[in-house]
Design an enzyme around this catalytic site. Sequence first.
Site, PDB file in Angstrom:
ATOM      1  N   ASP A  83      -8.832  -1.154   2.874  1.00  0.00           N
ATOM      2  CA  ASP A  83      -7.947  -0.576   1.872  1.00  0.00           C
ATOM      3  C   ASP A  83      -8.017   0.944   1.882  1.00  0.00           C
ATOM      4  O   ASP A  83      -6.998   1.633   1.830  1.00  0.00           O
ATOM      5  CB  ASP A  83      -8.316  -1.094   0.480  1.00  0.00           C
ATOM      6  N   CYS A 352      -2.190 -21.641  10.321  1.00  0.00           N
ATOM      7  CA  CYS A 352      -1.623 -20.352  10.721  1.00  0.00           C
ATOM      8  C   CYS A 352      -2.461 -19.683  11.808  1.00  0.00           C
ATOM      9  O   CYS A 352      -1.912 -19.061  12.725  1.00  0.00           O
ATOM     10  CB  CYS A 352      -1.468 -19.430   9.518  1.00  0.00           C
TER      11      CYS A 352
END
Length: 385
Positions: A83, A352
């Site tokens: 982040d 996925c």
Amino acid sequence: MMPNDPVSPPVALDVPEGLAVSVDGKTSGMDAVPVPDKADVTDSGTGGDDGSAPPASGSIEGPYLAPPRVPVLVQLPVGTLGDTLAWLPAVRRLAQESGAQVTCSVSEAILPLVMGANPELTLVGHDRMNAEPDFTARFYASYNIGLFFADKDHTRQPTDFRHVGLHRTAAYILGVDPWNDAPPGITIPDGELPPVAEPYVVIATQASTQCKYWNNPGGWHEVIAFLKNAGYRVICIDQKPYHGTGYVYNHIPHGAEDQTGSRPLTERARWLKHASFFIGLSSGLAWLAHAAGTPVVMISGFTHPDNEFATPYRVINWHTCNSCWNDPAFQFDHKDFFWCPRHKGTDRQFECSRLITGTQVIHTIRRLMTDRGLAGAEHGAPVSV
């Protein structure tokens, strides 16, 4: 939205009289504008369990650029590596485009990595900021950057971060160009000296939740065997050699050299800078590799490629479930290690990444080798030392 789409100008709401506001992403004519004593801008941050921030009193909603030369604080409230490295470039652009004197708070663990490499900013650690009760009082405006899962009215962010990606949400909040993927500057002590003499590839296989892992059972085994057969050493620089919860744990792949441990991020950056390339997940170490200028092979199915910086070596399987993280219909549950919002408890859970094959990743690695003139693109071809 595609990169060449026009970006709508930021809109400021309920702006006090005399407050300079940018409606076109530029600062103009602000020298003559009176500056109020203090303004609280777009109250953001990680907030509660749902990722939202508590209501701000008297806050100014909507991104704008501060007048030149005034002190502005941008708080990166989380201590996670990805982040911080994703958001810091937007903070630099705020300083460059507005001319404001921008102070940015970051985690103490990350501070040595970025200190001195981003001259437009005054960087401070969270500990120093929290130790001074009146630290924020000196600033004309303050921004808290964060992800807001429940912000349906867009009072904390101009657009849903899931639509624009992790790094671009900071740019939208700050009102600067969101389509610049340039990484922040980082400091690498002894950066000119490689840690080993032989050609090597760095990998990082661990993640904070299971959906972020490459869940193909033989994937890493196949890739590491290919790389070693091609003559590369394979170095794992995860913080932990294994991670998980309950009865499920993910271990460092067989055949990788163990350089795991709680080591300085500057040491990790040195390993990455001299690597032929990096193979990893949608994780902080991928963002660090990007900042170190290392080619990144990113394996991720739970995020859409727009969520991270652009890399031509992104590996995703479009023929299965994908990109749940970027689907506004679902709110990520930080407390659920096995979060899989569409297929949890079924035989399709984590498909996925489970259906990203080792062959698919090796094909991407070969393309990278060819693009960058590296030895080993042909199966079994040795690397010249």
